[in-house]
Design a protein around this motif. Structure first.
Motif, PDB file in Angstrom:
ATOM      1  N   VAL A 128       0.761  -1.024   0.123  1.00  0.00           N
ATOM      2  CA  VAL A 128      -0.188  -0.178  -0.127  1.00  0.00           C
ATOM      3  C   VAL A 128       0.982   1.632  -0.203  1.00  0.00           C
ATOM      4  N   ASN A 129       1.845   1.107   0.772  1.00  0.00           N
ATOM      5  CA  ASN A 129       2.868   2.641   0.979  1.00  0.00           C
ATOM      6  C   ASN A 129       3.540   2.819  -0.565  1.00  0.00           C
ATOM      7  N   PRO A 130       4.326   1.622  -0.907  1.00  0.00           N
ATOM      8  CA  PRO A 130       4.581   1.960  -2.706  1.00  0.00           C
ATOM      9  C   PRO A 130       3.892   2.521  -3.812  1.00  0.00           C
ATOM     10  N   LEU A 131       2.814   1.974  -3.371  1.00  0.00           N
ATOM     11  CA  LEU A 131       1.391   1.905  -4.504  1.00  0.00           C
ATOM     12  C   LEU A 131       1.411   3.524  -4.348  1.00  0.00           C
ATOM     13  N   PHE A 132       0.748   4.033  -3.189  1.00  0.00           N
ATOM     14  CA  PHE A 132       1.032   5.424  -2.333  1.00  0.00           C
ATOM     15  C   PHE A 132       1.901   6.718  -2.891  1.00  0.00           C
ATOM     16  N   ILE A 133       2.960   6.079  -3.177  1.00  0.00           N
ATOM     17  CA  ILE A 133       4.478   7.158  -2.868  1.00  0.00           C
ATOM     18  C   ILE A 133       4.216   7.299  -4.712  1.00  0.00           C
ATOM     19  N   VAL A 134       3.864   5.681  -5.870  1.00  0.00           N
ATOM     20  CA  VAL A 134       4.164   5.721  -7.107  1.00  0.00           C
ATOM     21  C   VAL A 134       2.831   6.999  -7.553  1.00  0.00           C
ATOM     22  N   MET A 135       2.042   7.019  -6.772  1.00  0.00           N
ATOM     23  CA  MET A 135       0.366   7.901  -6.678  1.00  0.00           C
ATOM     24  C   MET A 135       0.781   9.475  -6.732  1.00  0.00           C
ATOM     25  N   PHE A 136       1.489   9.266  -5.518  1.00  0.00           N
ATOM     26  CA  PHE A 136       1.505  11.272  -5.232  1.00  0.00           C
ATOM     27  C   PHE A 136       2.525  11.615  -5.304  1.00  0.00           C
ATOM     28  N   ALA A 137       3.804  10.776  -5.451  1.00  0.00           N
ATOM     29  CA  ALA A 137       4.977  12.106  -5.699  1.00  0.00           C
ATOM     30  C   ALA A 137       4.827  12.909  -6.316  1.00  0.00           C
ATOM     31  N   PRO A 138       4.905  12.431  -7.559  1.00  0.00           N
ATOM     32  CA  PRO A 138       4.307  13.639  -8.768  1.00  0.00           C
ATOM     33  C   PRO A 138       3.493  14.666  -8.412  1.00  0.00           C
ATOM     34  N   LEU A 139       2.318  14.240  -7.257  1.00  0.00           N
ATOM     35  CA  LEU A 139       1.582  15.845  -6.803  1.00  0.00           C
ATOM     36  C   LEU A 139       2.324  16.305  -6.051  1.00  0.00           C
ATOM     37  N   THR A 140       3.409  15.825  -5.175  1.00  0.00           N
ATOM     38  CA  THR A 140       3.815  16.273  -3.828  1.00  0.00           C
ATOM     39  C   THR A 140       5.274  17.693  -5.259  1.00  0.00           C
ATOM     40  N   ALA A 141       5.731  16.341  -5.636  1.00  0.00           N
ATOM     41  CA  ALA A 141       6.851  17.546  -6.298  1.00  0.00           C
ATOM     42  C   ALA A 141       6.338  18.405  -7.593  1.00  0.00           C
ATOM     43  N   GLN A 142       4.837  19.160  -7.650  1.00  0.00           N
ATOM     44  CA  GLN A 142       4.271  19.588  -8.148  1.00  0.00           C
ATOM     45  C   GLN A 142       3.668  20.752  -7.047  1.00  0.00           C
ATOM     46  N   LEU A 143       3.192  20.386  -5.991  1.00  0.00           N
ATOM     47  CA  LEU A 143       3.632  21.286  -5.348  1.00  0.00           C
ATOM     48  C   LEU A 143       4.060  21.753  -4.481  1.00  0.00           C
ATOM     49  N   TRP A 144       5.168  21.223  -4.269  1.00  0.00           N
ATOM     50  CA  TRP A 144       6.768  22.170  -3.862  1.00  0.00           C
ATOM     51  C   TRP A 144       7.201  23.236  -4.935  1.00  0.00           C
ATOM     52  N   LEU A 145       7.218  22.565  -6.205  1.00  0.00           N
ATOM     53  CA  LEU A 145       7.545  23.624  -7.498  1.00  0.00           C
ATOM     54  C   LEU A 145       6.024  25.005  -7.816  1.00  0.00           C
ATOM     55  N   TYR A 146       5.012  24.447  -7.312  1.00  0.00           N
ATOM     56  CA  TYR A 146       4.172  25.468  -7.419  1.00  0.00           C
ATOM     57  C   TYR A 146       3.999  26.201  -5.964  1.00  0.00           C
ATOM     58  N   LEU A 147       4.583  25.739  -5.268  1.00  0.00           N
ATOM     59  CA  LEU A 147       4.740  26.984  -3.860  1.00  0.00           C
ATOM     60  C   LEU A 147       6.449  27.848  -3.957  1.00  0.00           C
ATOM     61  N   ALA A 148       7.449  27.291  -4.701  1.00  0.00           N
ATOM     62  CA  ALA A 148       8.175  27.486  -4.889  1.00  0.00           C
ATOM     63  C   ALA A 148       8.126  28.883  -5.912  1.00  0.00           C
ATOM     64  N   LYS A 149       7.701  28.870  -7.034  1.00  0.00           N
ATOM     65  CA  LYS A 149       7.150  29.199  -8.357  1.00  0.00           C
ATOM     66  C   LYS A 149       7.043  30.788  -7.779  1.00  0.00           C
ATOM     67  N   ARG A 150       5.712  30.308  -6.719  1.00  0.00           N
ATOM     68  CA  ARG A 150       5.474  31.895  -5.830  1.00  0.00           C
ATOM     69  C   ARG A 150       5.808  32.118  -4.808  1.00  0.00           C
ATOM     70  N   GLY A 151       7.273  32.257  -4.725  1.00  0.00           N
ATOM     71  CA  GLY A 151       7.879  32.543  -3.532  1.00  0.00           C
ATOM     72  C   GLY A 151       7.196  32.223  -1.863  1.00  0.00           C
ATOM     73  N   LYS A 152       7.097  30.523  -1.862  1.00  0.00           N
ATOM     74  CA  LYS A 152       6.468  30.100  -1.003  1.00  0.00           C
ATOM     75  C   LYS A 152       6.461  28.756  -0.608  1.00  0.00           C
ATOM     76  N   ASP A 153       7.269  28.770  -0.879  1.00  0.00           N
ATOM     77  CA  ASP A 153       8.119  27.991  -1.121  1.00  0.00           C
ATOM     78  C   ASP A 153       7.733  26.934   1.049  1.00  0.00           C
ATOM     79  N   LEU A 154       8.332  26.038   1.886  1.00  0.00           N
ATOM     80  CA  LEU A 154       8.351  25.654   2.719  1.00  0.00           C
ATOM     81  C   LEU A 154       9.742  25.410   2.946  1.00  0.00           C
ATOM     82  N   SER A 155      10.454  25.909   4.476  1.00  0.00           N
ATOM     83  CA  SER A 155      11.834  26.001   4.806  1.00  0.00           C
ATOM     84  C   SER A 155      12.073  24.124   4.835  1.00  0.00           C
ATOM     85  N   ILE A 156      12.960  23.471   4.108  1.00  0.00           N
ATOM     86  CA  ILE A 156      13.643  22.419   5.038  1.00  0.00           C
ATOM     87  C   ILE A 156      12.697  21.841   6.172  1.00  0.00           C
ATOM     88  N   PRO A 157      12.914  22.419   7.463  1.00  0.00           N
ATOM     89  CA  PRO A 157      12.690  22.164   8.705  1.00  0.00           C
ATOM     90  C   PRO A 157      11.228  22.019   8.880  1.00  0.00           C
TER      91      PRO A 157
END
Length: 472
Positions: free
Chosen positions: A310-339
């Protein structure tokens, strides 16, 4: 040549340069089969240890089995430090991968032979898997990086593709190996009107895992010379400058570098708590699922080991969406910090455990295994754990490469892997107390503690960001 033709030719060159080398897909395929081998075995291990001898298992108590599981999975994360060092100094990455693959295949075949040659073969098999993984795990990732020059924009994409290979293998493994062990080669009987497994075919699950490892090694060593060239053949005994080829002189660390290294150590301590909770999936969550979760769907009893997919299936499903979220926030200067991202990951993990608290409360906390909790509780738990992992694990790997001094990247990556090493052993001890303290106490305590740790990490963000000196 006309201007339009020049533009077309230039665009064709750029498109060609953006393509990944074929060697990446060889490494993707090799890692897929290695992870198939490891997760296929791991998905069965806790059941194999706790089922009675008459059922085809070894008959350990849950407490003892959890400790064995914890130490095994812990040392799997410790030996890569040694295997990586040996490859860098003496073996070369590709020879280390071959050694690791052969040892792991022999480990799986040792587990397969236990019913015929005695329980000692199980311990030998686990030892060979620990040692083999130490040679394999760090070095195949190193070759992925070596396919690209420093600053190559394809590098992050390459590791994303490689990471997908890991999770495809991890997804398929419990399905195949679990089906063989818990269904196809299992002996079943009707008990009190319910069909139950009376004897499991664990050895055939381990055999399939070993065959998967052999397939990966045959393909890697057959196609490696053509697709990888000289990459990874020779040991790297010293750092060299990419332009001059001269050895890099290891200068004393600056104050800023010391601060950044300190951040890696600080966050690694917090990560221990995350992985100690996350890895309950293979121990306490597996045992609880086997006994107390209603696994029947449309008349089909889902094998317990399948839930490791179940976990790796969810990884395959949601990893692209998570990557797009970080990119979306970064483009708007709202990216979250590492911590902040990693603290959020810990909080989400803790929230996931409170769904398991819901499962315990639905059953009334009784010992009667005929009273089952809804499958929805377990799926929700895995969902939150997966999103938490996506907020923490890839961000941590990126953090090490950002913050580590050039001459210390490999060593500090080893430090990063020490966190799950400690966590796996700690998680084994936690799981060993499930029967003594009760699932309600264990699940709620893990959930509450990890959420608290995540909140503390978020509160330390400003201080940690200052210590990163612009690289957070």
């Amino acid at each position: 040549m006309s201007v339009n033709q020049q533009h077309a030719a230039s665009a064709a060159v750029k498109e060609e340069n953006l393509k990944h080398p074929k060697g990446l897909y060889l490494l993707f395929f090799t890692e897929l089969w290695e992870r198939f081998s490891y997760y296929g075995m791991r998905g069965l291990l806790m059941l194999y240890l706790t089922k009675t001898a008459l059922e085809g298992g070894l008959g350990y108590s849950v407490a003892d089995a959890a400790l064995i599981y914890g130490y095994f999975t812990g040392f799997v994360y410790f030996t890569p430090i040694i295997g990586g060092w040996l490859a860098d100094k003496y073996l070369g990455h590709r020879r280390a991968i071959l050694i690791g693959g052969v040892l792991m295949a022999l480990g799986q075949f040792s587990l397969f032979s236990t019913p015929y040659m005695g329980v000692e073969m199980t311990y030998l098999g686990l030892l060979l898997l620990i040692i083999g993984n130490g040679f394999f795990k760090p070095n195949i990732s190193s070759i992925v990086g070596n396919l690209y020059a420093q600053g190559d924009p394809r590098r992050d994409s390459a590791f994303t593709i490689f990471y997908m290979g890991i999770n495809i293998g991890a997804f398929l493994a419990p399905l195949v190996c679990g089906y063989l062990a818990e269904d196809y080669f299992a002996t079943k009987a009707v008990v009190d009107g319910v069909e139950r497994v009376t004897n499991y075919g664990f050895q055939y699950g381990f055999l399939a895992a070993g065959i998967g490892m052999v397939i990966g090694q045959i393909v890697f060593n057959t196609l490696g010379p053509r697709l990888l060239g000289d990459i990874g053949l020779r040991p790297v005994k010293e750092e060299t400058d990419a332009e001059t080829g001269e050895p890099v002189k290891k200068a004393k660390l600056t104050k800023e570098e010391i601060d950044r290294v300190s951040v890696i150590f600080i966050i690694s301590v917090f990560v221990i708590f995350f992985w100690a909770g996350f890895e309950q999936a293979g121990s306490s969550l597996t045992v609880y699922t086997d006994r107390y979760i209603d696994r029947e769907v449309f008349g089909f009893l889902i094998p317990t080991s399948w839930f490791q997919s179940v976990n790796p299936l969810f990884i395959v499903m949601f990893a692209p969406l998570t990557a797009q979220l970080w990119l979306y926030l970064a483009k708007r200067g709202k990216d979250l910090s590492i911590p902040t991202k990693m603290g959020l990951g810990m909080i989400l993990l803790g929230v996931g455990f409170f769904f398991m608290v819901g499962a315990v409360m639905e059953r009334g906390g009784v010992e009667d295994d005929t009273i089952k909790a809804s499958l929805a509780w377990l799926i929700a738990t895995y969902f939150f754990h997966t999103i938490g992992e996506l907020c923490l694990s890839p961000i941590g790997l990126s953090m090490v490469t950002r913050l580590a001094p050039v001459t210390l990247v490999s060593m500090l990556m080893g430090v990063w892997f020490l966190a799950p090493f400690v966590a796996q052993i700690a998680g084994g001890y936690i799981a060993s107390y499930v029967e003594e303290l009760g699932a309600l106490t264990i699940f709620s305590a893990i959930g509450g503690f990890v959420i608290l740790a995540g909140l503390i990490l978020v509160m330390l963000t400003r201080k940690l960001m200052y210590m990163m000196h612009g690289r957070g």
